[in-house]
Every structure is written in structure tokens, then in C-alpha cells.
Design a protein around this motif. Structure first.
Motif, PDB file in Angstrom:
ATOM      1  N   LEU A  13       2.213  15.032   4.034  1.00  0.00           N
ATOM      2  CA  LEU A  13       1.885  13.975   4.785  1.00  0.00           C
ATOM      3  C   LEU A  13       0.504  14.153   5.379  1.00  0.00           C
ATOM      4  CD1 LEU A  13       5.173  12.990   6.774  1.00  0.00           C
ATOM      5  CD2 LEU A  13       4.262  12.220   4.499  1.00  0.00           C
ATOM      6  N   THR A  20      -1.663  15.915  -2.542  1.00  0.00           N
ATOM      7  CA  THR A  20      -2.226  14.672  -2.653  1.00  0.00           C
ATOM      8  C   THR A  20      -3.545  14.533  -3.455  1.00  0.00           C
ATOM      9  OG1 THR A  20      -0.775  13.742  -0.708  1.00  0.00           O
ATOM     10  CG2 THR A  20      -2.538  12.404  -1.664  1.00  0.00           C
ATOM     11  N   ASP A  39       2.415   7.165  -4.303  1.00  0.00           N
ATOM     12  CA  ASP A  39       3.368   6.969  -3.233  1.00  0.00           C
ATOM     13  C   ASP A  39       2.715   7.507  -1.850  1.00  0.00           C
ATOM     14  OD1 ASP A  39       5.902   5.116  -2.379  1.00  0.00           O
ATOM     15  OD2 ASP A  39       5.502   7.050  -0.982  1.00  0.00           O
ATOM     16  N   HIS A  40       2.178   6.506  -0.953  1.00  0.00           N
ATOM     17  CA  HIS A  40       1.758   7.158   0.311  1.00  0.00           C
ATOM     18  C   HIS A  40       2.422   6.848   1.448  1.00  0.00           C
ATOM     19  CE1 HIS A  40      -2.263   8.357  -1.709  1.00  0.00           C
ATOM     20  NE2 HIS A  40      -2.097   7.097  -2.305  1.00  0.00           N
ATOM     21  N   ASP A  41       3.763   6.462   1.348  1.00  0.00           N
ATOM     22  CA  ASP A  41       4.636   6.114   2.166  1.00  0.00           C
ATOM     23  C   ASP A  41       5.734   6.986   2.811  1.00  0.00           C
ATOM     24  OD1 ASP A  41       2.903   3.757   2.666  1.00  0.00           O
ATOM     25  OD2 ASP A  41       4.545   2.524   1.234  1.00  0.00           O
ATOM     26  N   LEU A  42       5.634   8.216   2.097  1.00  0.00           N
ATOM     27  CA  LEU A  42       6.789   8.984   2.429  1.00  0.00           C
ATOM     28  C   LEU A  42       7.050   9.303   4.122  1.00  0.00           C
ATOM     29  CD1 LEU A  42       6.728  11.778  -0.353  1.00  0.00           C
ATOM     30  CD2 LEU A  42       8.047   9.703   0.081  1.00  0.00           C
ATOM     31  N   ARG A  44       7.098   7.107   6.251  1.00  0.00           N
ATOM     32  CA  ARG A  44       7.910   6.112   6.859  1.00  0.00           C
ATOM     33  C   ARG A  44       9.376   6.419   6.603  1.00  0.00           C
ATOM     34  NH1 ARG A  44       7.336   1.414   3.838  1.00  0.00           N
ATOM     35  NH2 ARG A  44       8.493   0.238   5.388  1.00  0.00           N
ATOM     36  N   PRO A  60      12.711   1.501   4.755  1.00  0.00           N
ATOM     37  CA  PRO A  60      11.787   2.302   3.867  1.00  0.00           C
ATOM     38  C   PRO A  60      12.399   3.029   2.684  1.00  0.00           C
ATOM     39  CG  PRO A  60      11.388   2.798   6.104  1.00  0.00           C
ATOM     40  CD  PRO A  60      12.580   1.682   5.943  1.00  0.00           C
ATOM     41  N   GLU A  63      13.223   0.299  -0.085  1.00  0.00           N
ATOM     42  CA  GLU A  63      11.884   0.105  -0.684  1.00  0.00           C
ATOM     43  C   GLU A  63      11.729   1.149  -1.612  1.00  0.00           C
ATOM     44  OE1 GLU A  63       9.061  -0.429   2.639  1.00  0.00           O
ATOM     45  OE2 GLU A  63      10.103  -2.266   3.322  1.00  0.00           O
ATOM     46  N   LEU A  64      11.507   2.412  -1.301  1.00  0.00           N
ATOM     47  CA  LEU A  64      11.389   3.427  -2.036  1.00  0.00           C
ATOM     48  C   LEU A  64      12.472   3.453  -3.465  1.00  0.00           C
ATOM     49  CD1 LEU A  64       9.825   5.954  -2.977  1.00  0.00           C
ATOM     50  CD2 LEU A  64      11.248   7.308  -1.518  1.00  0.00           C
ATOM     51  N   ARG A  67      11.560   0.775  -5.663  1.00  0.00           N
ATOM     52  CA  ARG A  67      10.356   1.096  -6.366  1.00  0.00           C
ATOM     53  C   ARG A  67      10.640   2.153  -7.304  1.00  0.00           C
ATOM     54  NH1 ARG A  67       4.731   3.513  -3.561  1.00  0.00           N
ATOM     55  NH2 ARG A  67       3.456   3.432  -5.161  1.00  0.00           N
TER      56      ARG A  67
END
Length: 93
Positions: A13, A20, A39-42, A44, A60, A63-64, A67
Motif C-alpha cells: 500500500l 506497484t 487495482d489501487h484500492d486494496l 480500503r 469494498p 466492489e472487488l 470487478r
């Protein structure tokens, strides 16, 4: 040639994460036929707590899940993840 769509998840993160950065480099340098969605929302995602696993998953997680359903698993361990994920976020009877 068919395009392969890949959802890339970095376990780090940190803003300047080397993992990344490698994913971004792979997306830039690939030879074609590959679409890498990073994916940049881990960050969350909540930590898993079985005591709270009583119904619908947190937003969250949902949503994952939605996706990631658009992508085919790429390894034997990835193929088992959807079963694990459904077990973790489904209500227990």
C-alpha cells in the motif's frame, strides 16, 4: 491475436511501492495483446473478522468481487481464491 485482460493487485500500500511500480512498468512495456488493469484500492479492504461475517460483505469487498469476476484466474492458487472469498464473506448457517 486475442487480447488478454489482467487484473493486477499489488500487496503493498506504500505510495512508492516497488511492486506497484513493476505493475505499471509491465503495463507500459508489454508487447501487445495484454491489457493490465491495476487495482489501487486494496487499502480500503477491511481485515477479515468472522464475528462480522453475518451477511452481505462490506462495500469494498463487494466492489472487488464484482470487478474481479470479469477476469479469469491465471494460476492454480488464483483459481481457488473465489471459493475462499465466497466462504469468507457469506453468512454462516
Amino acid at each position: 491475436m486475442n487480447q488478454v485482460d489482467v487484473l493486477a493487485l499489488s500487496g503493498s500500500l506504500r505510495a512508492d511501492s516497488h511492486n506497484t511500480a513493476l505493475l505499471h512498468a509491465a503495463r507500459t512495456l508489454h508487447s501487445g495483446g495484454l491489457a493490465i488493469d491495476i487495482d489501487h484500492d486494496l487499502g480500503r479492504l477491511p481485515l477479515y473478522n468472522q464475528d462480522l461475517d453475518t451477511g452481505a460483505p462490506p462495500a469494498p469487498v463487494a466492489e472487488l468481487r464484482a470487478r474481479s469476476a470479469r477476469y479469469a484466474p491465471s494460476s492454480p492458487s488464483a483459481r481457488s481464491w473465489p471459493r475462499w472469498e465466497r466462504k469468507c464473506w457469506s453468512s454462516r448457517r
